[in-house]
Design an enzyme around this catalytic site. Sequence first.
Site, PDB file in Angstrom:
ATOM      1  N   ARG A  31       0.861  -1.196   0.000  1.00  0.00           N
ATOM      2  CA  ARG A  31       0.000   0.000   0.000  1.00  0.00           C
ATOM      3  C   ARG A  31       0.891   1.237   0.000  1.00  0.00           C
ATOM      4  O   ARG A  31       1.891   1.284   0.722  1.00  0.00           O
ATOM      5  CB  ARG A  31      -0.945   0.021   1.220  1.00  0.00           C
ATOM      6  CG  ARG A  31      -1.911  -1.166   1.222  1.00  0.00           C
ATOM      7  CD  ARG A  31      -3.028  -0.981   2.224  1.00  0.00           C
ATOM      8  NE  ARG A  31      -3.990   0.004   1.749  1.00  0.00           N
ATOM      9  CZ  ARG A  31      -4.948   0.540   2.522  1.00  0.00           C
ATOM     10  NH1 ARG A  31      -5.030   0.210   3.793  1.00  0.00           N
ATOM     11  NH2 ARG A  31      -5.798   1.407   2.016  1.00  0.00           N
ATOM     12  N   ASP A  85      -2.642   8.699   7.924  1.00  0.00           N
ATOM     13  CA  ASP A  85      -1.751   7.713   7.318  1.00  0.00           C
ATOM     14  C   ASP A  85      -0.377   8.296   7.003  1.00  0.00           C
ATOM     15  O   ASP A  85       0.586   7.561   6.813  1.00  0.00           O
ATOM     16  CB  ASP A  85      -2.388   7.129   6.065  1.00  0.00           C
ATOM     17  CG  ASP A  85      -3.602   6.311   6.445  1.00  0.00           C
ATOM     18  OD1 ASP A  85      -4.687   6.906   6.626  1.00  0.00           O
ATOM     19  OD2 ASP A  85      -3.467   5.080   6.618  1.00  0.00           O
ATOM     20  N   GLN A 143     -15.129   1.126   7.666  1.00  0.00           N
ATOM     21  CA  GLN A 143     -14.317   0.924   8.871  1.00  0.00           C
ATOM     22  C   GLN A 143     -14.938   1.605  10.092  1.00  0.00           C
ATOM     23  O   GLN A 143     -14.747   1.161  11.213  1.00  0.00           O
ATOM     24  CB  GLN A 143     -12.889   1.458   8.653  1.00  0.00           C
ATOM     25  CG  GLN A 143     -12.068   0.684   7.639  1.00  0.00           C
ATOM     26  CD  GLN A 143     -12.178   1.258   6.243  1.00  0.00           C
ATOM     27  OE1 GLN A 143     -13.156   1.939   5.918  1.00  0.00           O
ATOM     28  NE2 GLN A 143     -11.202   0.986   5.398  1.00  0.00           N
TER      29      GLN A 143
END
Lengths: 355, 355
Positions: free
Chosen positions: A98, A246, A205
């Site tokens: 990712r 992130d 999520q």
Amino acid sequence: MSKIELLPKSLPKAIRWEENQLYLLDQTRLPQEAVYERQENERQVWQSIKDLKVRGAPAIGIAAAYGLCAAMAKHKSLGPAEYLETLDRIADYLDSSRPTAVNLRWAMQRMKTTAKSAADQNVENVHAALIEEAEKIHAEDIELCLGMARNGLPLITSGMGILTHCNAGSLATSELGTATAPMYLAHQQGIPFRVYADETRPLLQGARLTAWELQQAGIDITLITDNMAAHLMSEGLIDMVITGTDRVAANGDVANKIGTHGVAILAKHFRIPFYVACPSSTIDLDTATGADIPIEERDPSEVTSLGGVTTAPDGIKVRNPAFDVTPHNLLSGLITEKGLITGNYTEKLKSMFGS
Amino acid sequence: MSKIELLPKSLPKAIRWEENQLYLLDQTRLPQEAVYERQENERQVWQSIKDLKVRGAPAIGIAAAYGLCAAMAKHKSLGPAEYLETLDRIADYLDSSRPTAVNLRWAMQRMKTTAKSAADQNVENVHAALIEEAEKIHAEDIELCLGMARNGLPLITSGMGILTHCNAGSLATSELGTATAPMYLAHQQGIPFRVYADETRPLLQGARLTAWELQQAGIDITLITDNMAAHLMSEGLIDMVITGTDRVAANGDVANKIGTHGVAILAKHFRIPFYVACPSSTIDLDTATGADIPIEERDPSEVTSLGGVTTAPDGIKVRNPAFDVTPHNLLSGLITEKGLITGNYTEKLKSMFGS
């Protein structure tokens, strides 16, 4: 304060490392069932990260570190040079699963550096050093979360409503989560507050993970669809927003789950403070601004279906960016383990987290 | 210009009135299958509106008008006074199926007034006048849509990207839709443009209906989840937003599908024009401001599941407002059948649409 008491005993850990084996909780099956999968090789670890069986920037860094150890176990018969070469290759491979979260690259870099530093020893010792480093990354994350809990705690006042987006919770980290860390601590201290969780399409999520873990902890949690946030803000129900991230660029721009940028704009419109919880492992001083952060575009089927149910016409064109970038001028502050940063992000991030 | 040519022949109409029978396209089954259900009585019509088998402010007004005719057919043996009394009762009952869209009340009011005006005639004639009025409401809506198409057309320029939310399309009206009307006309005239459809959780009218009808019309349509709008705006892909509405208050405040308010705030942030297409049937001068518009709160299961798939933990608390109110100061303009209104909403709405 015992940090373990902050979490409900029923809440499973995202990552377990037991007898040199890596077990990942398959988060795509939550909340229906909590099933661990033993990771047999690097391809499986890569796929588990790609498929979001393990997700959340800190968690995928830890998972990749242990995954590298598990994968390298069958290469201990190689000579030192070949072992290091193989390790570099597998680390780069895992890093490719990712692109957006910097923790993956950061963890793989630490593992490579550790191996190189131990390269004058025999392979058995290099391998042992690797495992030690992965365990250190894991243990450090627990402390980082606790630091964010302490530094975010003063932001939570009695009776407030807090909106969060995606899951930056226990399931995204080692233990307390990032955005949720101050919430778990405030709850333990008896401060009453309400949390609203955006469900976070396409992969939900917020609905599947955040709602579930805060519900188990006994925190007052209400689930909404992503497009309800403005309405709840207009009703005066939201007093603060906290999300995870992130990757934080050197100027304070924040990459996080798609939709975060929109929530930040809404918060600004309604004059609601918008905070991002970020451990140092997620701060990337090598990336100048948010424009330099790669944004993963995922498979269209995530948008056109849900749990096997097709929700859109065949052949429809789709966009599916998994993340967006919130410019630092929309932030009220960054909650880090070293303290709360509320402006002058470039200077402060450099002075607090520069090497 | 033939208005019928603007729509693809394959696109089914939301409402069919044939030989004094009402057939509603069950839109909850779209896009998988296009099935019509004959409406046998007022309870079925009420439930069809409540369950969103027919939805969209103009469409539910038309459906309720025909539904009232269908229900009254079996009361033609009553005396004139009893017929009118029954009609009032059934009209109020149908009006109670959903609270936010004003078209339902507006259509029922027109039907009641028509019946009262014809009350000196025999019941057979009153009933015939009712049917004529329902057909008139239907025919007028076709013209209203065409008027919005013409008045919205100049807003669409070559190469632009247009975001829309929910379905304010053909399926929400009689023919051209409200927000989509200028799009269908621009497409017929060969103007190239792209449309982005928010999927519109929880019931996915954007994914299931808007994406489907624009795809069939050959319009360049891309589906996104609701939380991607800000990111696409930041990428410069959106040049204008057009939505429909369920009720416009006297001051120009706009009730529309949940999420519209958020999109309007994002549009303002990015300096993107935000237009609302509204036929006069949706303008409610008796409601002073958006704060006076009742907002329907729907069943939590719409948020916690999708197509039968559970997406959230058992027992989770949920908010599910079906609409929100966008304050008029976030509008660039209202596209009406009488022209484009770009400010001074209170005065202009009153002078253009006051009785």
